[in-house]
Design a protein around this motif. Structure first.
Motif, short mmCIF file in Angstrom:
data_model
loop_
_atom_site.label_atom_id
_atom_site.label_comp_id
_atom_site.label_asym_id
_atom_site.label_seq_id
_atom_site.Cartn_x
_atom_site.Cartn_y
_atom_site.Cartn_z
N GLY A 44 -44.17 -11.05 26.94
CA GLY A 44 -45.58 -10.92 27.33
C GLY A 44 -45.92 -9.59 27.96
O GLY A 44 -47.04 -9.41 28.44
N ASP A 45 -44.97 -8.64 27.99
CA ASP A 45 -45.29 -7.32 28.53
C ASP A 45 -46.31 -6.61 27.64
O ASP A 45 -47.15 -5.85 28.12
CB ASP A 45 -44.03 -6.46 28.65
CG ASP A 45 -43.06 -7.02 29.69
OD1 ASP A 45 -43.54 -7.54 30.72
OD2 ASP A 45 -41.85 -6.95 29.46
N ILE A 46 -46.20 -6.85 26.35
CA ILE A 46 -47.21 -6.41 25.39
C ILE A 46 -47.76 -7.68 24.77
O ILE A 46 -47.03 -8.42 24.11
CB ILE A 46 -46.62 -5.49 24.30
CG1 ILE A 46 -46.04 -4.23 24.91
CG2 ILE A 46 -47.70 -5.14 23.27
CD1 ILE A 46 -45.35 -3.31 23.92
N SER A 47 -49.02 -7.93 24.99
CA SER A 47 -49.62 -9.17 24.51
C SER A 47 -49.86 -9.10 23.01
O SER A 47 -50.45 -8.16 22.50
CB SER A 47 -50.95 -9.38 25.25
OG SER A 47 -51.51 -10.61 24.87
N GLY A 48 -49.35 -10.11 22.33
CA GLY A 48 -49.52 -10.21 20.89
C GLY A 48 -49.56 -11.67 20.49
O GLY A 48 -49.52 -12.56 21.33
N MET A 49 -49.62 -11.92 19.19
CA MET A 49 -49.65 -13.29 18.71
C MET A 49 -48.71 -13.43 17.53
O MET A 49 -48.49 -12.46 16.79
CB MET A 49 -51.05 -13.71 18.33
CG MET A 49 -51.66 -12.89 17.20
SD MET A 49 -53.43 -12.85 17.21
CE MET A 49 -53.73 -11.46 18.29
N LYS A 50 -48.15 -14.59 17.38
CA LYS A 50 -47.27 -14.84 16.25
C LYS A 50 -48.07 -15.57 15.19
O LYS A 50 -48.65 -16.62 15.45
CB LYS A 50 -46.06 -15.67 16.68
CG LYS A 50 -44.99 -15.72 15.63
CD LYS A 50 -43.70 -16.26 16.20
CE LYS A 50 -42.61 -16.13 15.14
NZ LYS A 50 -41.34 -16.58 15.64
N ILE A 51 -48.11 -14.99 14.02
CA ILE A 51 -48.82 -15.59 12.89
C ILE A 51 -47.76 -15.85 11.82
O ILE A 51 -47.18 -14.90 11.28
CB ILE A 51 -49.93 -14.67 12.36
CG1 ILE A 51 -50.93 -14.40 13.48
CG2 ILE A 51 -50.60 -15.27 11.14
CD1 ILE A 51 -51.99 -13.40 13.14
N GLY A 52 -47.50 -17.12 11.56
CA GLY A 52 -46.40 -17.46 10.66
C GLY A 52 -45.10 -17.06 11.33
O GLY A 52 -44.80 -17.48 12.43
N ASN A 53 -44.35 -16.19 10.67
CA ASN A 53 -43.10 -15.73 11.27
C ASN A 53 -43.16 -14.26 11.68
O ASN A 53 -42.14 -13.63 11.88
CB ASN A 53 -41.93 -15.97 10.32
CG ASN A 53 -42.07 -15.18 9.03
OD1 ASN A 53 -43.11 -14.58 8.78
ND2 ASN A 53 -41.04 -15.15 8.23
#
Length: 76
Positions: A44-53
């Protein structure tokens, strides 16, 4: 950092990259290893999202991380 300052930095930093980047692009932008890029996103240091794999990260989050990397701030 104000919204205007962030907007200005967004317009001049990492201009060769799209608005949403993948892990390989985060790695290239920051000059870090693939392992560290995954760790920063996963922790979570760089906020992102997982889409599929695959992870997707808004470029603004990479910019925010790059600006705060030398001066870490506590999570809100």
């Amino acid at each position: 950092m104000t919204k205007i300052e962030i907007q200005t930095l967004y317009e001049v930093m990492f201009t060769d990259y799209p608005d949403i980047v993948n892990v390989a692009q985060v790695q290239a932008m920051l000059g870090i290893s693939r392992h560290l890029a995954y760790a920063l996103i996963g922790d979570g240091d760089i906020s992102g999202m997982k889409i599929g794999n695959a992870y997707r990260v808004p470029k603004i989050n990479v910019i925010r991380y790059a600006l705060s990397a030398g001066n870490p701030q506590p999570a809100a």
